[in-house]
Design an enzyme around this catalytic site. Structure first.
Site, PDB file in Angstrom:
ATOM      1  N   LYS A 142       0.898  -1.022  -0.084  1.00 58.01           N
ATOM      2  CA  LYS A 142       0.093   0.216   0.061  1.00 58.01           C
ATOM      3  C   LYS A 142       0.789   1.269   0.005  1.00 58.01           C
ATOM      4  O   LYS A 142       1.789   1.278   0.597  1.00 58.01           O
ATOM      5  CB  LYS A 142      -0.844  -0.029   1.403  1.00 58.01           C
ATOM      6  CG  LYS A 142      -1.839   1.036   1.388  1.00 58.01           C
ATOM      7  CD  LYS A 142      -2.715   0.972   2.913  1.00 58.01           C
ATOM      8  CE  LYS A 142      -3.928   1.884   2.698  1.00 58.01           C
ATOM      9  NZ  LYS A 142      -4.624   1.622   4.084  1.00 58.01           N
ATOM     10  N   SER A 159      -9.440   1.441   3.258  1.00 59.96           N
ATOM     11  CA  SER A 159      -8.783   2.367   2.262  1.00 59.96           C
ATOM     12  C   SER A 159      -7.707   1.462   1.498  1.00 59.96           C
ATOM     13  O   SER A 159      -7.233   2.043   0.765  1.00 59.96           O
ATOM     14  CB  SER A 159      -8.082   3.439   3.148  1.00 59.96           C
ATOM     15  OG  SER A 159      -7.132   2.815   4.115  1.00 59.96           O
ATOM     16  N   SER A 166      -9.788  -0.710   7.530  1.00 57.29           N
ATOM     17  CA  SER A 166      -9.368  -0.778   6.276  1.00 57.29           C
ATOM     18  C   SER A 166      -8.851  -2.097   5.637  1.00 57.29           C
ATOM     19  O   SER A 166      -8.372  -2.062   4.375  1.00 57.29           O
ATOM     20  CB  SER A 166      -8.173   0.226   6.137  1.00 57.29           C
ATOM     21  OG  SER A 166      -8.815   1.531   6.111  1.00 57.29           O
TER      22      SER A 166
END
Ligand SMILES: *[C@@H]1O[C@H](CO)[C@@H](O)[C@H](O)[C@H]1NC(C)=O
Ligand SMILES: *[C@@H]1O[C@H](CO)[C@@H](O)[C@H](O)[C@H]1NC(C)=O
Length: 214
Positions: free
Chosen positions: A97, A172, A196
């Site tokens: 990420k 996210s 997330s």
């Protein structure tokens, strides 16, 4: 610091007659191909990069690729040939990420203003993955600054759910979730302060695992 992984629940299948088949590939599937001489690390990493090149224009889950991925794979092939293939993640392709620092790639959090943000030190989780032999293929999109849950950002745009292009990939950590569902890497990292990890895992049919790094 909290770090987390997104991974597929299904066993991998290796296709023997062509490039390495990245679809649903697992750590043990990659290692079997590598240690039985069916594939080289360079072939494995090239196959994942080619999968990203083919499908990322649709899925839009990757912000940047690691320019050193193939040279690292060549180094690991040399170590393999020398009988020195150590590390539990030897030649395992992973994605981060884009809020994890990894030297050699910019950390953007999906934010245009951070496009040129060059870290000088690996995050602890990134160092641990590198020490274990993993190859970071690149950085995945996220909901900008990890602040919401549908994985749209000013730098990366909207990530698409590979199973249904009309649905959210969650967030996210949705760029990682969509990437792993699309078999762009064997596993990838997320971060979680509310949901997330669970959100992209459920949207992309994955497992997520969480851990605290001291
Ligand atoms: C094996 O590889 C490791 C990691 O690159 C290196 O530190 C070590 O010196 C190598 N050992 C041999 C015997 O080549
Ligand atoms: C990363 O940041 C550097 C320095 O700001 C910049 O020159 C480079 O173009 C950036 N890389 C990407 C892929 O945006």
């Amino acid at each position: 610091m909290r770090f987390s992984l997104l991974t597929l629940p299904i066993l991998g299948v290796t296709c023997l007659n062509d490039a390495f088949d990245t679809r649903e590939a697992t750590i043990s599937g990659v290692h079997t191909a590598l240690f039985t001489g069916l594939s080289t690390c360079t072939e494995i990493i090239s196959s994942f990069i080619s999968r990203i090149d083919t499908y990322n224009p649709t899925i839009n889950a990757i912000i940047s690729l690691n320019p050193s991925a193939l040279s690292l794979a060549a180094e690991l092939d040399a170590r393999l040939a020398a009988g020195n293939a150590t590390g539990s993640l030897f030649c395992i392709p992973i994605l981060l990420k884009d809020n994890y620092d990894a030297v050699g790639m910019n950390t953007t959090a999906g934010c245009l203003d951070l496009a040129g943000n060059q870290p000088t030190k690996d995050a602890p989780a990134v160092k641990a993955f590198k020490d274990a032999g993993a190859i970071i293929l690149g950085k995945a999109n996220l909901h900008e600054l990890a602040l919401e849950g549908i994985s749209v950002s000013s730098l990366g745009g909207q990530t698409i759910n590979p199973y249904d292009h009309t649905r959210t990939p969650g967030g996210s950590s949705g760029g990682t979730g969509a990437s792993i569902a699309a078999s762009f890497a064997v596993f990838g990292t997320g971060t979680d302060t509310v949901n997330s990890l669970r959100s992209p895992a459920s949207a992309n049919s994955l497992f997520s695992l969480s851990s605290l790094i001291p």
